[in-house]
Design an enzyme around this catalytic site. Sequence first.
Site, PDB file in Angstrom:
ATOM      1  N   ARG A  36       0.857  -1.166   0.041  1.00 43.42           N
ATOM      2  CA  ARG A  36      -0.041  -0.008   0.023  1.00 43.42           C
ATOM      3  C   ARG A  36       0.863   1.297   0.131  1.00 43.42           C
ATOM      4  NH1 ARG A  36      -5.022  -2.424   3.325  1.00 43.42           N
ATOM      5  NH2 ARG A  36      -6.260  -2.338   1.340  1.00 43.42           N
ATOM      6  N   LYS A 197     -21.358 -17.042  -4.188  1.00 42.46           N
ATOM      7  CA  LYS A 197     -22.791 -16.997  -4.012  1.00 42.46           C
ATOM      8  C   LYS A 197     -23.619 -16.217  -4.775  1.00 42.46           C
ATOM      9  CE  LYS A 197     -23.310 -18.473   0.995  1.00 42.46           C
ATOM     10  NZ  LYS A 197     -23.605 -17.961   2.331  1.00 42.46           N
ATOM     11  N   GLY A 354     -11.355  -9.709  -3.397  1.00 39.43           N
ATOM     12  CA  GLY A 354     -10.174 -10.289  -2.612  1.00 39.43           C
ATOM     13  C   GLY A 354      -9.703 -11.674  -3.226  1.00 39.43           C
ATOM     14  N   GLY A 377     -13.997  -3.627  -1.607  1.00 37.93           N
ATOM     15  CA  GLY A 377     -15.235  -3.346  -1.271  1.00 37.93           C
ATOM     16  C   GLY A 377     -15.748  -2.028  -2.351  1.00 37.93           C
TER      17      GLY A 377
HETATM   18  P1  ADP Z   1     -14.125 -12.264  -4.296  1.00 39.27           P
HETATM   19  O1  ADP Z   1     -13.477 -12.200  -2.919  1.00 39.27           O
HETATM   20  O2  ADP Z   1     -13.168 -12.145  -5.484  1.00 39.27           O
HETATM   21  O3  ADP Z   1     -15.288 -11.190  -4.605  1.00 39.27           O
HETATM   22  P2  ADP Z   1     -16.112 -14.269  -3.698  1.00 39.27           P
HETATM   23  O4  ADP Z   1     -15.684 -14.132  -2.215  1.00 39.27           O
HETATM   24  O5  ADP Z   1     -17.409 -14.041  -4.187  1.00 39.27           O
HETATM   25  O6  ADP Z   1     -14.637 -13.609  -4.616  1.00 39.27           O
HETATM   26  O7  ADP Z   1     -15.784 -15.938  -4.124  1.00 39.27           O
HETATM   27  C1  ADP Z   1     -14.685 -16.724  -3.703  1.00 39.27           C
HETATM   28  C2  ADP Z   1     -14.806 -17.709  -3.111  1.00 39.27           C
HETATM   29  O8  ADP Z   1     -15.838 -18.648  -3.834  1.00 39.27           O
HETATM   30  C3  ADP Z   1     -13.766 -18.828  -2.726  1.00 39.27           C
HETATM   31  O9  ADP Z   1     -13.557 -18.873  -1.535  1.00 39.27           O
HETATM   32  C4  ADP Z   1     -13.981 -20.051  -3.613  1.00 39.27           C
HETATM   33  O10 ADP Z   1     -13.316 -21.348  -3.017  1.00 39.27           O
HETATM   34  C5  ADP Z   1     -15.630 -20.118  -3.740  1.00 39.27           C
HETATM   35  N1  ADP Z   1     -15.989 -21.143  -4.937  1.00 39.27           N
HETATM   36  C6  ADP Z   1     -15.838 -20.727  -6.158  1.00 39.27           C
HETATM   37  N2  ADP Z   1     -16.334 -21.751  -6.562  1.00 39.27           N
HETATM   38  C7  ADP Z   1     -17.161 -22.748  -5.892  1.00 39.27           C
HETATM   39  C8  ADP Z   1     -17.855 -24.029  -5.773  1.00 39.27           C
HETATM   40  N3  ADP Z   1     -17.985 -24.571  -7.011  1.00 39.27           N
HETATM   41  N4  ADP Z   1     -18.220 -24.417  -4.593  1.00 39.27           N
HETATM   42  C9  ADP Z   1     -17.552 -23.809  -3.463  1.00 39.27           C
HETATM   43  N5  ADP Z   1     -17.022 -22.636  -3.247  1.00 39.27           N
HETATM   44  C10 ADP Z   1     -16.686 -22.166  -4.630  1.00 39.27           C
END
Ligand code: ADP
Length: 398
Positions: A36, A197, A354, A377
């Site tokens: 940073r 999700k 992240g 965020g």
């Molecule tokens: P970001 O932090 O980049 O916004 P997210 O937090 O939305 O991304 O998603 C990342 C998470 O999604 C990871 O921990 C990954 O393991 C999980 N993930 C991706 N595909 C699957 C899957 N098929 N089943 C369970 N978890 C998953």
Amino acid sequence: MAWKTLDDMDLDGKNVLIRVDVNVPVENGKVTDTTRLDRISPTVLEVLSKGGRPILLSHFGRPTRGFDLSMSTQQVVPALSQVLNRRVHFASSCIGQTAREAVDTLPDGDVLLLENTRFHAGEKNNDRGFAKDLAALGDVFVSDTFSTAHRAHASVAALATLLPSCAGRLMEEELKALTNSLSEPERPVLAVVGGAKVSSKLVLLKNLIGPMDKIVIGGGMANTFLAAQGHQVGQSLCEHDLQDTAREILAEAEAANCEIILPVDVVVAREFKEFAENKVRAADDCPRDTMILDAGPDSVENICNKLEDVKTVIWNGPLGAFEIPPFNTATDAVALKVAEMTEDGQILSVAGGGDTVAALKKSGAAESFSYISTAGGAFLEWMEGKTLPGVAALDDTK
Ligand code: ADP
Ligand code: MG
């Protein structure tokens, strides 16, 4: 929206208040990662080279009750001084007499860091009185913290309306990348949206349908879409209660001429575990006792084909459970394809989030992307179409 940059400001002999983000990890009083600080250094050094007197403002951590030694910005001074290769002075308050004296006695060519802005309640309340106290210390305001731009805090938002203001180089870079990939992209533009999700990416998905030509839906959230199409998803992570929402999104996308690209095959396993025994199955053929943990090879090939004519890619969310090998395979393969196309000058590629940044770094593709946002965020809120108070405050068109 438009904003001024350092090129538009007269900095010579001026006290230049720069809002930065010095939230670096500290262990036993030592800074363990200077990323940073490295990123704010171009702005601070440019202000110095133009004869300005840099006065740095930042929050540190989340203090709830005023002063807290463990969240003093003073602990960053040695590392900051090393990164900038300049003397860095410290004022034990960001407002009032203490700050005033530190500003007045700052030798030219040196840098001043003020104490944590969040030690004052006015910071989080975007209090105009507190912002005025800050403004009193400077002639010009430079905002260089996109990562806090989604918060309406005094040193991010109100302050920008009280002094001649501009974006610092880091902020400018981030705003350019987001404008060029989302607001005014070269077309066709494709978004990769993955992650765990649908519920956490619902606003984002809906906002992308308008501006995007194609959206790849992957990761755990793709399972909800597969279930919505009537497919068995077994033990997979899936929000069954959002099937209607998923169908709505598909219908909206079709009406808007936005192509949705779902997995055509998947990698299934019985356990969520490293190197769990796994098989490739068609997307409509997940056995009941297994879970989908990655997209399959045909899905990867399909996505790579869809990328061929694309000019811009924006990416948030991994395509599989990338933390547990080999379920990083699809994410890595598509990331490396995007990296290669970027290096060949075919596309502009921007990624943020992240886990996304971690996944792309792990794959070795991150360095070749046009821009990797570390804003977390703020990046997501921009993708969701929200107005960021710290960016709106810099808007020069009003
Ligand atoms: P970001 O932090 O980049 O916004 P997210 O937090 O939305 O991304 O998603 C990342 C998470 O999604 C990871 O921990 C990954 O393991 C999980 N993930 C991706 N595909 C699957 C899957 N098929 N089943 C369970 N978890 C998953
Ligand atoms: Mg995450």
